[in-house]
Design a protein around this motif. Structure first.
Motif, mmCIF file in Angstrom:
data_model
loop_
_atom_site.group_PDB
_atom_site.id
_atom_site.type_symbol
_atom_site.label_atom_id
_atom_site.label_comp_id
_atom_site.label_asym_id
_atom_site.label_seq_id
_atom_site.Cartn_x
_atom_site.Cartn_y
_atom_site.Cartn_z
ATOM 1 N N TYR A 1 0.843 -1.186 0.000
ATOM 2 C CA TYR A 1 0.000 0.000 0.000
ATOM 3 C C TYR A 1 0.880 1.238 0.000
ATOM 4 C CZ TYR A 1 -4.226 -2.673 0.679
ATOM 5 O OH TYR A 1 -5.276 -3.529 0.513
ATOM 6 N N THR A 2 1.501 1.477 -1.121
ATOM 7 C CA THR A 2 2.328 2.671 -1.235
ATOM 8 C C THR A 2 1.582 3.727 -2.027
ATOM 9 O OG1 THR A 2 3.357 1.767 -3.216
ATOM 10 C CG2 THR A 2 4.463 1.354 -1.123
ATOM 11 N N GLN B 1 1.811 -4.300 9.150
ATOM 12 C CA GLN B 1 0.410 -3.928 9.376
ATOM 13 C C GLN B 1 -0.089 -2.900 8.364
ATOM 14 O OE1 GLN B 1 -0.765 -2.944 13.437
ATOM 15 N NE2 GLN B 1 -1.344 -5.088 13.588
ATOM 16 N N GLY B 2 0.743 -2.000 7.939
ATOM 17 C CA GLY B 2 0.339 -1.035 6.933
ATOM 18 C C GLY B 2 -0.844 -0.181 7.357
ATOM 19 N N SER B 3 -1.658 0.207 6.377
ATOM 20 C CA SER B 3 -2.807 1.087 6.625
ATOM 21 C C SER B 3 -3.995 0.253 7.094
ATOM 22 C CB SER B 3 -3.146 1.887 5.367
ATOM 23 O OG SER B 3 -2.134 2.839 5.100
ATOM 24 N N GLN C 1 -5.521 1.545 -8.281
ATOM 25 C CA GLN C 1 -6.922 1.508 -7.886
ATOM 26 C C GLN C 1 -7.107 1.879 -6.418
ATOM 27 O OE1 GLN C 1 -7.618 -2.517 -9.165
ATOM 28 N NE2 GLN C 1 -8.639 -1.881 -11.051
ATOM 29 N N THR C 2 -6.231 1.381 -5.550
ATOM 30 C CA THR C 2 -6.386 1.710 -4.132
ATOM 31 C C THR C 2 -6.138 3.194 -3.887
ATOM 32 O OG1 THR C 2 -4.096 0.960 -3.740
ATOM 33 C CG2 THR C 2 -5.859 -0.579 -3.225
ATOM 34 N N SER C 3 -5.255 3.795 -4.660
ATOM 35 C CA SER C 3 -5.024 5.229 -4.513
ATOM 36 C C SER C 3 -6.252 6.037 -4.901
ATOM 37 C CB SER C 3 -3.832 5.667 -5.370
ATOM 38 O OG SER C 3 -2.632 5.179 -4.845
ATOM 39 N N LEU D 1 1.969 3.527 5.570
ATOM 40 C CA LEU D 1 0.921 4.142 6.384
ATOM 41 C C LEU D 1 0.208 5.289 5.653
ATOM 42 C CD1 LEU D 1 2.676 4.318 9.892
ATOM 43 C CD2 LEU D 1 1.258 2.487 8.943
ATOM 44 N N HIS D 2 0.563 5.509 4.412
ATOM 45 C CA HIS D 2 0.067 6.679 3.678
ATOM 46 C C HIS D 2 -1.456 6.801 3.715
ATOM 47 C CE1 HIS D 2 -0.569 9.574 0.445
ATOM 48 N NE2 HIS D 2 -1.361 8.687 -0.128
ATOM 49 N N TYR D 3 -2.156 5.699 3.473
ATOM 50 C CA TYR D 3 -3.612 5.747 3.388
ATOM 51 C C TYR D 3 -4.227 6.118 4.733
ATOM 52 C CZ TYR D 3 -2.952 3.554 -1.151
ATOM 53 O OH TYR D 3 -2.573 3.310 -2.444
ATOM 54 N N ASP D 4 -3.741 5.508 5.800
ATOM 55 C CA ASP D 4 -4.264 5.843 7.127
ATOM 56 C C ASP D 4 -3.875 7.260 7.545
ATOM 57 O OD1 ASP D 4 -5.584 3.486 7.410
ATOM 58 O OD2 ASP D 4 -4.417 2.740 9.111
ATOM 59 N N LEU D 5 -2.708 7.723 7.136
ATOM 60 C CA LEU D 5 -2.313 9.094 7.454
ATOM 61 C C LEU D 5 -3.252 10.096 6.791
ATOM 62 C CD1 LEU D 5 1.555 8.693 7.091
ATOM 63 C CD2 LEU D 5 0.346 9.251 9.212
#
Length: 413
Positions: free
Chosen positions: A72-73, A241-243, A298-300, A385-389
Motif C-alpha cells: 500500500y504505497t 500492518q500497513g494502513s 486503484q487503491t489510490s 501508512l500513507h492511506y491511514d495518514l
C-alpha cells in the motif's frame, strides 16, 4: 544452333505475372502497415496500462511470497480509470443505509430526524489500539445498566462464523442485536432497512502501530499471530500492518466467509502456511484478498473516494487524544450515557512498553516520541501508512467541525 534472343513470355502468362507482382506488393504494404499498427498498440499499452499490469504482477508476487502490507504505497501512475469506473468494479464499496454525520451533515429540515439516530442499529468500527476496547467495555456496561440486549462482538473470534450464518440466510438477518462492536462491522448496515449508523475512533497512525507493536510483543492475541513481533523491529512491524483502518473500509462481508477460503490459502503461500496453518486473523485475511483484487493505482483512487465519503458514512468520528470529548459527542448523538458513565476510564493501557536497552531510562512518552520519529524518517513506513495518514488528517478536520457544532449545543437535541 542456339539462339541469343531473350526469352519472351507469352502475353497471357505475362499478364498473370504482372497481376501477381502487384498483389504481392499490396500484401507487403498491408503487412508493413499491420506491423506498424501492432507496434503502436504495444507502445500505447505499455504507456497507459503497463503500470497497472506490473502492479497486479507485484501484488500476486507479494501474495505468493507472503510479503507485508507495504504494497500500500502512494504510487505515481497514470490515472486511466475514474472513481466511478473503479467502484463499479468493486460495487460493495457503495455502502447503503447509513446515517450521515450527526453534527455536520444532519439537517433538521431535510435530514434524518433525531429519533433515527437515537433508535438506530449502532455499529462501532473498532480501529485496534485506538481506545476501542475501552469503548466496547463502556457500551457493554451501559446496556447492562439499561437492561438491554448485550452488544454483538464481531472480530477475531467469531466474524467468520457470524457472516457464514448471515449470508446463508440462517442467521441474524434482521440485525436484531441492536449494537455491534468490533473490527469487522463496517458494511453490516447494508443488511438492514432500519436506521443504521457507524461510529469509530481514530488515532495517529504512527502511535497506533507503535502501540500494536508493543502489545504484540507483550502478549500474543489472535490478531498478532501472522508475524512474531518479538523478532521484528518497529519499522518492520509497521510495514507488516500497513494502513490498517483503510483496509477495514474496503472489506466485503464475503471476505470473512468460507467462500474465499481457497483464495486465502493460495495467497498465504507455503512459508506462512508452514508457520501457522489454521489461524488467520480477519484483518490479515482482508489484507490478502484486497491486495489480490486491487492494484496500487486503484487503491489510490479508492482512497479519494473514501475521503469524500467519511463524513457521510460515519455518524461520528472520534479521536483517541480527545477521548473524553469524543464520549460527550457520542452521548449527545445517541442519547446514551457514554461520558456520564465512562469518562476517565482506560482499558489496555497496562502493557509496559518494551524497548531497546538504550531507552531503559526513558518515560513511556519519550519512548513513543523516539519510535515515532524513527518511523517518520523511514520512507517505506511513510508509504505503508500513507492511506491511514490521509484518513487521519481528514478525520481531524471532521472532528473539529463536530466540536464546533457540539459546543453550539443545538437546541433541538
Amino acid at each position: 544452333m542456339a539462339s541469343n534472343a531473350p526469352f519472351l513470355w507469352s502475353s497471357p502468362t505475362r499478364d498473370v505475372l504482372i497481376v501477381a507482382g502487384r498483389l504481392c506488393k499490396t500484401l507487403c504494404v498491408v503487412c508493413l502497415w499491420c506491423v506498424g499498427l501492432i507496434s503502436a498498440i504495444v507502445v500505447l499499452d505499455k504507456l497507459f496500462n503497463g503500470k497497472n499490469k506490473q502492479a497486479r504482477y507485484d501484488h500476486q508476487r507479494d501474495v505468493r511470497e507472503g510479503d507485508t502490507a507495504a504494497n500500500y504505497t502512494h504510487p505515481v501512475v497514470f490515472q486511466t480509470e475514474s472513481i466511478d469506473e473503479i467502484v463499479d468494479k468493486f460495487p460493495w464499496l457503495r455502502r447503503k443505509n447509513y446515517l450521515p454525520n450527526f453534527f455536520t451533515r444532519r439537517n433538521d429540515q431535510t435530514g434524518p430526524p433525531l429519533k433515527d439516530y437515537r433508535n438506530s442499529t449502532i455499529m462501532f468500527v473498532h480501529n485496534q489500539k485506538s481506545g476501542g476496547t475501552t469503548t466496547k467495555v463502556c457500551m457493554k456496561c451501559i446496556l447492562d445498566t439499561m437492561g438491554r440486549h448485550p452488544p454483538k462482538i464481531l472480530g477475531n473470534g467469531n466474524a467468520r462464523r457470524y457472516y457464514n450464518s448471515l449470508l446463508s440466510g440462517e442467521g441474524d438477518s434482521n440485525l436484531t442485536w441492536g449494537v455491534y462492536l468490533g473490527d469487522s462491522t463496517f458494511g453490516l448496515c447494508d443488511y438492514t432497512n432500519k436506521p443504521c449508523s457507524y461510529f469509530t475512533i481514530l488515532r495517529d497512525p504512527y502511535e497506533r502501530v507503535i502501540s500494536a507493536y508493543n502489545m504484540c510483543r507483550m502478549i500474543n492475541p489472535y490478531q498478532c499471530r501472522v508475524r512474531d513481533a518479538k523478532k521484528m523491529s518497529v519499522n518492520e512491524w509497521s510495514l507488516h500492518q500497513g494502513s490498517f483502518f483503510f483496509r477495514q473500509l474496503l472489506a466485503k462481508t464475503d471476505f470473512f466467509t468460507e467462500k474465499f477460503d481457497g483464495w486465502v490459502r493460495k495467497a498465504r503461500g507455503r512459508a506462512e502456511m508452514a508457520r501457522d496453518s489454521n489461524r488467520v486473523p480477519p484483518w490479515w485475511r482482508n489484507e490478502l484478498i484486497v491486495r489480490y483484487l486491487m492494484n496500487s493505482q486503484q487503491t489510490s483512487i479508492i482512497l479519494e473516494y473514501v475521503l469524500e465519503n467519511l463524513e457521510t458514512w460515519f455518524t461520528l468520528i472520534g479521536l483517541t487524544e480527545q477521548y473524553d470529548l469524543t464520549l460527550k459527542m457520542i452521548e449527545q448523538a445517541y442519547g446514551l450515557p457514554f461520558f456520564t458513565n465512562c469518562a476517565g476510564t482506560q482499558e489496555n493501557a497496562r502493557y509496559a512498553y518494551q524497548h531497546e536497552p538504550e531507552m531503559k531510562n526513558k518515560s513511556r512518552t519519550e519512548i513513543i516520541d523516539t519510535l515515532k520519529s524513527q518511523l517518520m524518517s523511514d520512507p517505506n513506513v511513510v508509504n505503508a501508512l500513507h492511506y491511514d495518514l490521509r484518513i487521519y488528517e481528514k478525520a481531524k478536520e471532521i472532528f473539529e467541525r463536530q466540536k464546533q457544532a457540539y459546543e453550539r449545543n443545538d437546541q433541538n437535541i
